[in-house]
Motif scaffolding. Structure first.
Motif, PDB file in Angstrom:
ATOM      1  N   THR A 112      36.897  -5.487 -17.622  1.00  0.00           N
ATOM      2  CA  THR A 112      38.174  -6.150 -17.937  1.00  0.00           C
ATOM      3  C   THR A 112      39.321  -5.600 -17.094  1.00  0.00           C
ATOM      4  OG1 THR A 112      38.432  -4.591 -19.777  1.00  0.00           O
ATOM      5  CG2 THR A 112      37.542  -6.752 -20.300  1.00  0.00           C
ATOM      6  N   SER A 134      48.163 -14.294 -24.495  1.00  0.00           N
ATOM      7  CA  SER A 134      46.812 -13.805 -24.214  1.00  0.00           C
ATOM      8  C   SER A 134      46.052 -13.520 -25.505  1.00  0.00           C
ATOM      9  CB  SER A 134      46.868 -12.551 -23.339  1.00  0.00           C
ATOM     10  OG  SER A 134      47.500 -11.487 -24.011  1.00  0.00           O
ATOM     11  N   HIS A 165      42.534 -15.537 -26.700  1.00  0.00           N
ATOM     12  CA  HIS A 165      41.299 -14.784 -26.911  1.00  0.00           C
ATOM     13  C   HIS A 165      40.467 -15.358 -28.053  1.00  0.00           C
ATOM     14  CE1 HIS A 165      38.777 -11.464 -25.886  1.00  0.00           C
ATOM     15  NE2 HIS A 165      38.803 -10.947 -27.094  1.00  0.00           N
ATOM     16  N   SER A 225      36.351 -15.621 -26.023  1.00  0.00           N
ATOM     17  CA  SER A 225      36.122 -14.297 -26.603  1.00  0.00           C
ATOM     18  C   SER A 225      35.664 -13.276 -25.572  1.00  0.00           C
ATOM     19  CB  SER A 225      35.085 -14.386 -27.731  1.00  0.00           C
ATOM     20  OG  SER A 225      33.866 -14.877 -27.245  1.00  0.00           O
ATOM     21  N   GLY A 285      36.256 -10.907 -22.656  1.00  0.00           N
ATOM     22  CA  GLY A 285      37.411 -10.270 -22.028  1.00  0.00           C
ATOM     23  C   GLY A 285      37.481 -10.557 -20.545  1.00  0.00           C
ATOM     24  N   GLU A 341      38.513 -14.245 -20.001  1.00  0.00           N
ATOM     25  CA  GLU A 341      39.946 -14.475 -20.199  1.00  0.00           C
ATOM     26  C   GLU A 341      40.762 -13.902 -19.049  1.00  0.00           C
ATOM     27  OE1 GLU A 341      43.547 -13.589 -23.400  1.00  0.00           O
ATOM     28  OE2 GLU A 341      41.475 -13.170 -23.954  1.00  0.00           O
ATOM     29  N   GLU A 390      44.273  -9.337 -25.757  1.00  0.00           N
ATOM     30  CA  GLU A 390      42.904  -9.576 -26.216  1.00  0.00           C
ATOM     31  C   GLU A 390      42.410  -8.425 -27.088  1.00  0.00           C
ATOM     32  OE1 GLU A 390      40.079  -7.991 -22.602  1.00  0.00           O
ATOM     33  OE2 GLU A 390      41.002  -9.959 -22.349  1.00  0.00           O
ATOM     34  N   ASN A 426      40.496  -8.453 -30.945  1.00  0.00           N
ATOM     35  CA  ASN A 426      39.047  -8.323 -30.733  1.00  0.00           C
ATOM     36  C   ASN A 426      38.273  -8.168 -32.030  1.00  0.00           C
ATOM     37  OD1 ASN A 426      37.777  -8.614 -28.256  1.00  0.00           O
ATOM     38  ND2 ASN A 426      38.559  -6.693 -27.466  1.00  0.00           N
ATOM     39  N   ASN A 436      38.302 -11.406 -34.410  1.00  0.00           N
ATOM     40  CA  ASN A 436      38.020 -12.675 -33.764  1.00  0.00           C
ATOM     41  C   ASN A 436      36.690 -13.251 -34.255  1.00  0.00           C
ATOM     42  OD1 ASN A 436      37.795 -14.850 -32.078  1.00  0.00           O
ATOM     43  ND2 ASN A 436      37.668 -13.675 -30.177  1.00  0.00           N
TER      44      ASN A 436
END
Length: 484
Positions: free
Chosen positions: A197, A384, A388, A392, A394, A397, A427, A431, A434
């Motif tokens: 990421t 952002s 997300h 999902s 990382g 995105e 994100e 996390n 989610n």
């Protein structure tokens, strides 16, 4: 009799409706979602006018010139072009794709030696009767593995250990899950050295790989401290009064919450395993140092993981064939996560090649222009976080957002380092709540915790994370966090 048949028919119809509703609301796979995002973007190339900003090269980066937007000839995406963009995205994303694959391959070799498993088990069992002394070292170790991107999806494998510790301490399953899962994600959510990421986002933003490490370490330690304190306070509360457990007092004797928690309690880390862990740790430390001196990129880091795999395999006395086969098996496990980088990169290619990316950026500039740079950076952060829930992944995105945010940041006088961090924090804060996260759903399924109960536990911590994210973004803007 007829009434019985009618009732049965009604029940059958209701059951069919429930099944159909479940089918209707099945969350699409990340690849399916990105494919449709790419398809929508391709259609938009026929609708939005093409345009571009003037850009200048300053040192090693390309800067967007404010106020230079102008319309140009349109280049909409054709039928054949649409599918070749996916291939081109894979080619452009190759350095990071292979880095992710090789990282997983090296970890597979280390895991086969049993070093990581033995180290975590010995740490957990050593401190299982001392609550605070257990939470701090275990949380720190797992977060370090998370913030470097070493243990992320594989955290699921360690959940039974957390449940075992929870049972030994007479605490509920939420404590066991949070010790392992939140311990890891307190680091992963604010990466310091994660190529999947942070590394990807910085390369797109043309920033030196893993630059800004000092400020990110401060962010990481703050998030970790807040997370461990939250877990400790929850554990202390339910230890004093089991009725305050979110799962209810009956969870302390629940057998279903402890399925799969029988683990070896006398594991010790052998000298060989210590050498393997030391070798891998020193290699990563060396890379951090040399990457700052020699400006190493993901290519050198991919080579490093090949080196670690060979070295760890030799220390473990594995044959050459065994090292190679284990490495390839590790790579196979991450094919899904690695190739999504190329799939997501295709979205950026469609927008960029059709010359509508700058048109979108220009529209966002006009939308955010009345705001101060700090307010605009907060808007990036919130945006952002919202995205997300749809993407999902990382890395997926980052690949979608960064090509848009980088020129936008230049035009709004926001440093690229801050723009990268808005995506990392955005994100990161969502996390662990989610519902489209396969890792979260797997963790909850393994521990027998419903999503609703988990959400009740997590929302206060998520709010704390969100506020911390706001504070660090504002401070980053105030100190003009760079290098640019």
């Amino acid at each position: 009799m007829q009434s019985i048949w009618k009732e049965a028919a009604v029940e059958k119809t209701a059951d069919q409706e429930r099944v159909e509703k479940k089918r209707r609301f099945v969350q699409p796979d990340a690849y399916v979602l990105l494919f449709f995002v790419a398809l929508i973007c391709a259609i938009v190339t026929y609708i939005l006018p093409a345009g571009e900003f003037k850009r200048i090269i300053k040192g090693d980066i390309t800067l967007t010139v404010p106020g230079s937007f102008h319309f140009v000839h349109s280049h909409p995406t054709g039928f054949v072009d649409f599918f070749t963009k996916i291939q081109n995205g894979m080619v452009m994303g190759a350095p990071l794709i292979f880095l992710i694959l090789f990282t997983s391959g090296a970890l597979a070799v280390i895991e086969k030696s049993g070093a990581i498993d033995a180290f975590l088990k010995s740490t957990l069992t050593r401190f299982r009767h001392r609550l605070l002394f257990l939470i701090i070292p275990v949380g720190f170790i797992l977060s370090a593995l998370g913030t470097t991107g070493i243990v992320v999806n594989s955290v699921i494998a360690f959940i039974p250990l957390g449940l075992f510790i929870a049972r030994g301490l007479k605490l509920d399953a939420i404590f066991g899950v949070s010790l392992i899962y939140l311990g890891t994600y307190a680091g992963w959510n604010v990466p310091v050295f994660a190529p999947q990421t942070l590394g990807l986002s910085q390369r797109i933003a043309e920033l030196p790989l893993f630059s800004g490490i000092g400020y990110r370490i401060i962010i990481y330690l703050t998030f970790l401290g807040g997370t461990l304190l939250y877990v400790y306070l929850y554990a202390r509360k339910i230890r004093k009064d089991p009725t305050k457990s979110i799962l209810g007092p009956e969870s302390f004797t629940s057998e279903t919450a402890m399925i799969g928690t029988e683990v070896e309690t006398t594991v010790k880390v052998s000298l060989q395993q210590k050498l393997i862990l030391s070798f891998a740790g020193l290699s990563l430390l060396g890379f951090i140092i040399f990457s700052q001196i020699f400006k190493w990129t993901e290519n050198e880091m991919a080579g490093l993981f090949i080196f670690i795999a060979i070295g760890a395999g030799l220390i473990a006395r594995m044959s050459a064939n065994d090292i190679a086969l284990t490495f390839i098996q590790g790579c196979k496990q991450m094919v899904y996560g690695a190739l999504i980088v190329g799939m997501a990169r295709a979205v950026g290619l469609i927008l960029n090649d059709a010359k509508i990316l700058d048109t979108i950026v220009n529209a966002l500039v006009h939308l955010l222009e009345p705001l101060s740079p700090i307010a605009a950076s907060i808007g990036m952060y919130i945006g952002s976080a919202a995205l997300h829930f749809l993407i999902s992944s990382g890395s997926g995105e980052s690949t979608v957002l960064m090509p848009i945010l980088v020129p936008l940041a230049d035009l709004l006088h926001i440093t690229r380092q801050v723009a990268v961090q808005t995506v990392m924090l955005g994100e990161g804060v969502v996390n662990t709540i989610n519902p489209t996260s396969g890792v979260l759903m797997g963790v909850l399924a393994m521990s027998g915790i419903s999503y609703g109960k988990w959400l009740k536990f997590m929302l206060p911590l998520t709010a704390v994370w969100f506020v911390l994210g706001l504070i660090f973004i504002i401070i980053g803007m105030m100190i003009n966090w760079g290098p640019y």
